[in-house]
Design a protein around this motif. Structure first.
Motif, short mmCIF file in Angstrom:
data_model
loop_
_atom_site.label_atom_id
_atom_site.label_comp_id
_atom_site.label_asym_id
_atom_site.label_seq_id
_atom_site.Cartn_x
_atom_site.Cartn_y
_atom_site.Cartn_z
N VAL A 1 0.83 -1.21 0.00
CA VAL A 1 0.00 0.00 0.00
C VAL A 1 0.87 1.25 0.00
N PHE A 2 2.01 1.20 0.65
CA PHE A 2 2.89 2.36 0.70
C PHE A 2 3.51 2.69 -0.66
N THR A 3 3.75 1.67 -1.50
CA THR A 3 4.46 1.88 -2.76
C THR A 3 3.78 2.89 -3.68
N PRO A 4 2.45 2.79 -3.93
CA PRO A 4 1.82 3.81 -4.78
C PRO A 4 1.93 5.21 -4.20
N LEU A 5 1.90 5.32 -2.87
CA LEU A 5 2.02 6.64 -2.25
C LEU A 5 3.45 7.17 -2.41
N VAL A 6 4.44 6.29 -2.29
CA VAL A 6 5.83 6.69 -2.49
C VAL A 6 6.08 7.02 -3.97
N GLU A 7 5.42 6.27 -4.88
CA GLU A 7 5.51 6.60 -6.30
C GLU A 7 5.03 8.02 -6.54
N TRP A 8 3.98 8.43 -5.87
CA TRP A 8 3.45 9.79 -6.00
C TRP A 8 4.49 10.79 -5.52
N TRP A 9 5.13 10.47 -4.40
CA TRP A 9 6.12 11.36 -3.80
C TRP A 9 7.39 11.45 -4.65
N LEU A 10 7.91 10.30 -5.11
CA LEU A 10 9.20 10.28 -5.80
C LEU A 10 9.08 10.40 -7.33
N LEU A 11 8.04 9.78 -7.90
CA LEU A 11 7.93 9.71 -9.35
C LEU A 11 6.80 10.57 -9.92
N GLY A 12 6.02 11.20 -9.05
CA GLY A 12 4.97 12.09 -9.52
C GLY A 12 3.75 11.38 -10.09
N ARG A 13 3.56 10.10 -9.77
CA ARG A 13 2.40 9.36 -10.26
C ARG A 13 1.33 9.35 -9.19
N ARG A 14 0.30 10.16 -9.39
CA ARG A 14 -0.73 10.32 -8.36
C ARG A 14 -1.55 9.05 -8.22
N PRO A 15 -1.72 8.51 -7.00
CA PRO A 15 -2.51 7.29 -6.82
C PRO A 15 -3.99 7.57 -6.90
N ALA A 16 -4.76 6.52 -7.15
CA ALA A 16 -6.22 6.65 -7.15
C ALA A 16 -6.70 6.96 -5.73
N GLN A 17 -7.87 7.60 -5.65
CA GLN A 17 -8.40 7.96 -4.33
C GLN A 17 -8.65 6.74 -3.45
N ALA A 18 -8.96 5.59 -4.11
CA ALA A 18 -9.20 4.38 -3.33
C ALA A 18 -7.98 3.94 -2.54
N MET A 19 -6.78 4.36 -2.96
CA MET A 19 -5.58 3.96 -2.25
C MET A 19 -5.58 4.45 -0.81
N TRP A 20 -6.25 5.58 -0.55
CA TRP A 20 -6.31 6.06 0.83
C TRP A 20 -7.17 5.13 1.68
N VAL A 21 -8.19 4.54 1.07
CA VAL A 21 -9.00 3.55 1.78
C VAL A 21 -8.15 2.31 2.10
N PHE A 22 -7.39 1.84 1.09
CA PHE A 22 -6.54 0.68 1.30
C PHE A 22 -5.50 0.95 2.39
#
Length: 308
Positions: free
Chosen positions: A124-145
């Motif tokens: 679950v952390f990886t998509p959020l870190v991708e947003w931070w480091l690679l600029g790929r915004r995660p889907a809103q559902a990721m916050w639920v996960f």
């Protein structure tokens, strides 16, 4: 006749051709699932080895042995490939040193089943870190996960009714570092010419000698190497399966897949780890622990279905 010859040549060219991208993706997926099985058992195996030797000494033995086995692969590379291996492997090895310090110290202070389940939070952390480091915004559902996973971690570690244990906190830190490492590996190896085994050798050198240096800086240094066969059997399993094979497979797969897919395909690791700890090591989980572990695995699988 010429048309027939052309069809025959076309048939053999297709038959003998290198795997197409979809085949490579399937092969990388299968390799990563096997990595999940091997890594899942590693927590219980490492916990058994730590009975005989301290954490830093155990890590030094494990990764210096790995380096010795991989040295031929490193020296067979060209000068350019070797330069890329060191340029990429040094920072990634530093991150991996942090991961293994947190993981191994965490395993020493918590159950192997807890360790296997908590480390899966990196899914679950990886998509959020991708947003931070690679600029790929995660889907809103990721916050639920993420919320479900953290609730599961709290239930598993008893954090809802007490303080978070040292071992569980270290495993959470390792999960964050794993997510960062997955993204950094994808970023740094994208244009690297270093073969996967050579890169793994450099990472092993950083982890092994880094652990040895830290151990020698502590008062008293390290005790003599243990003579118990169980320690060396565990170390050999971790070197060959959990380090050489797993590092190589992950580094290779990241060249053919995305960081999130790599993290998500290894999301079955906690299930294998918890089952191994319960049935092989005889550990037990409370009802809230099973519920928390179930939430973590559910969030990881849910994320897999949504993003893969």
């Amino acid at each position: 006749m010429m048309e027939a010859d052309s069809k025959i040549r076309h048939f053999f060219m297709n038959t003998l051709a290198l795997p197409q991208p979809k085949s490579l993706l399937l092969l990388s997926d299968l390799a990563l699932l096997l990595v999940a099985v091997v890594w899942g058992t590693s927590y219980g195996v490492a916990k058994g080895a730590l009975v005989f030797y301290p954490v830093l000494g155990f890590l030094a033995v494990r990764f210096i042995l790995t380096l010795v086995l991989l040295l031929p692969a490193l020296w067979r590379t060209s000068a350019l490939q070797r330069r890329d291996a060191w340029r990429t492997g040094l920072p990634l090895g530093g991150l991996m040193l942090g991961i293994f310090l947190c993981e191994t110290l965490g395993v020493a202070h918590t159950q192997a089943s807890n360790a296997a389940l908590l480390i899966s939070l990196c899914v679950v952390f990886t998509p959020l870190v991708e947003w931070w480091l690679l600029g790929r915004r995660p889907a809103q559902a990721m916050w639920v996960f993420a919320g479900l996973s953290l609730l599961g971690a709290a239930l598993l570690s008893g954090g809802l009714v007490g303080t978070l244990g040292l071992g569980d906190a270290l495993m959470l830190a390792a999960a964050v570092l794993r997510a960062i490492t997955v993204c950094q590996t994808a970023k740094l190896t994208r244009h690297s010419r270093a073969p996967a085994l050579a890169l793994t050798a450099v990472q092993a050198a950083v982890i092994g000698f880094g652990s040895l240096l830290l151990a020698l800086c502590l008062p008293g240094g390290l005790p003599p190497l243990p003579q118990a066969s169980a320690f060396w059997q565990a170390s050999l399993y971790l070197v060959l399966g959990c380090t050489i094979f797993a590092f190589f497979a992950q580094n290779w797969a990241l060249q053919h897949s995305s960081p999130s897919r790599v993290a998500l395909l290894t999301s079955s690791e906690p299930a294998f780890g918890a089952l191994f700890a319960v049935f092989w090591l005889g550990e037990s989980l409370s009802l809230s622990g099973w519920l928390g572990g179930g939430l973590i695995v559910l969030a990881a699988l849910w994320t897999t279905l949504r993003r893969a």
